[in-house]
Scaffold this active site. Structure first.
Site, mmCIF file in Angstrom:
data_model
loop_
_atom_site.group_PDB
_atom_site.id
_atom_site.type_symbol
_atom_site.label_atom_id
_atom_site.label_comp_id
_atom_site.label_asym_id
_atom_site.label_seq_id
_atom_site.Cartn_x
_atom_site.Cartn_y
_atom_site.Cartn_z
ATOM 1 N N GLY A 17 0.853 -1.184 0.000
ATOM 2 C CA GLY A 17 0.000 0.000 0.000
ATOM 3 C C GLY A 17 0.885 1.228 0.000
ATOM 4 O O GLY A 17 2.093 1.137 0.216
ATOM 5 N N LEU A 18 0.287 2.364 -0.253
ATOM 6 C CA LEU A 18 1.045 3.615 -0.276
ATOM 7 C C LEU A 18 1.546 3.970 1.128
ATOM 8 O O LEU A 18 1.029 3.473 2.131
ATOM 9 C CB LEU A 18 0.181 4.743 -0.824
ATOM 10 C CG LEU A 18 -0.180 4.635 -2.307
ATOM 11 C CD1 LEU A 18 -1.197 5.708 -2.692
ATOM 12 C CD2 LEU A 18 1.062 4.722 -3.173
ATOM 13 N N GLY A 20 1.811 5.527 4.513
ATOM 14 C CA GLY A 20 0.770 6.069 5.376
ATOM 15 C C GLY A 20 -0.561 5.361 5.290
ATOM 16 O O GLY A 20 -1.512 5.744 5.972
ATOM 17 N N SER A 21 -0.654 4.310 4.476
ATOM 18 C CA SER A 21 -1.930 3.614 4.307
ATOM 19 C C SER A 21 -2.304 2.750 5.503
ATOM 20 O O SER A 21 -3.467 2.386 5.667
ATOM 21 C CB SER A 21 -1.909 2.751 3.043
ATOM 22 O OG SER A 21 -0.937 1.723 3.168
ATOM 23 N N GLY A 22 -1.336 2.413 6.324
ATOM 24 C CA GLY A 22 -1.600 1.570 7.484
ATOM 25 C C GLY A 22 -1.071 0.158 7.339
ATOM 26 O O GLY A 22 -1.349 -0.700 8.168
ATOM 27 N N LYS A 23 -0.284 -0.093 6.299
ATOM 28 C CA LYS A 23 0.205 -1.455 6.057
ATOM 29 C C LYS A 23 1.122 -1.952 7.166
ATOM 30 O O LYS A 23 1.065 -3.115 7.545
ATOM 31 C CB LYS A 23 0.871 -1.577 4.689
ATOM 32 C CG LYS A 23 2.124 -0.754 4.516
ATOM 33 C CD LYS A 23 2.582 -0.735 3.082
ATOM 34 C CE LYS A 23 3.673 0.291 2.906
ATOM 35 N NZ LYS A 23 3.269 1.651 3.213
ATOM 36 N N THR A 24 1.956 -1.083 7.732
ATOM 37 C CA THR A 24 2.861 -1.500 8.805
ATOM 38 C C THR A 24 2.067 -1.852 10.060
ATOM 39 O O THR A 24 2.310 -2.885 10.687
ATOM 40 C CB THR A 24 3.900 -0.403 9.094
ATOM 41 O OG1 THR A 24 4.672 -0.194 7.912
ATOM 42 C CG2 THR A 24 4.816 -0.787 10.244
ATOM 43 N N SER A 90 6.201 -1.387 -2.743
ATOM 44 C CA SER A 90 6.385 -2.359 -3.835
ATOM 45 C C SER A 90 5.167 -2.551 -4.741
ATOM 46 O O SER A 90 4.802 -3.674 -5.057
ATOM 47 C CB SER A 90 6.817 -3.703 -3.263
ATOM 48 O OG SER A 90 5.842 -4.260 -2.423
#
Length: 179
Positions: A17-18, A20-24, A90
């Site tokens: 995801g971009l 800041g999208s919350g993926k982490t 990615s």
């Protein structure tokens, strides 16, 4: 959630995801839930991976290069029976294809978030600076990304708890038979 009948082949949950999208945040939640059930699971974060391997380029080619290395590491770990939760931007078709071809037990998760929300969350002022032309090489601003047809799409602009989103990914592991 127990992972019954674990395969000697590990699997990879690739969360993209971009910035800041919350993926982490989501990736860590998935990792923590899995870690309570199995001992051989690792979490690979995009920023940590860059730091360990000394990659500092953010242009498209550099991003693809490091994503290929991350993909190879994930495939290797999975071949050794280690389950991997990987988070990274990615967001390029080349990487999606590479992962799907080379990682037998693979679950792709796209954390979608609208640009307005990303700007609102922009703690590092990444998007603000990119939109003002102060910095370059920001995916979603001056580097195009490929929005894929992931196995799971989590719309992180919409309301919903992190637990609900985490559980959706964990349940997909069973639906896809990636265990």
């Amino acid at each position: 959630m127990a992972l019954e009948g674990e395969s000697p082949q590990g699997w990879v949950i690739w969360i993209t995801g971009l910035a800041g999208s919350g993926k982490t945040t989501l990736g860590r939640a998935v990792y923590e839930a899995l870690r309570r059930e199995i001992s051989h699971v690792v979490y690979l974060d995009g920023d940590g991976f860059r730091e360990i391997f000394g990659h500092s380029g953010y242009d498209r080619e550099s991003r693809i290069e490091i994503s290929k290395k991350r993909s190879a590491l994930c495939a290797f770990l999975a071949s050794q029976g280690i389950h991997v939760v990987a988070t990274a931007i990615s967001m390029f078709d080349e990487i999606y294809r590479l992962n799907r071809q080379n990682i037998p037990h693979y679950l792709e998760v796209y954390v979608k978030c609208e640009m307005e929300e990303l700007i609102r969350r922009d703690q590092k002022n990444l998007y603000t600076k990119a939109l003002k032309g102060e910095i370059q090489e920001v995916v979603g601003v001056d580097i195009a990304f490929d929005e894929q047809s992931a196995h799971v799409v989590i719309d992180n602009t919409l309301w919903g708890s992190i637990d609900e989103k985490r559980d959706r990914i964990l349940s997909e592991i069973y639906i896809q038979g990636i265990r």
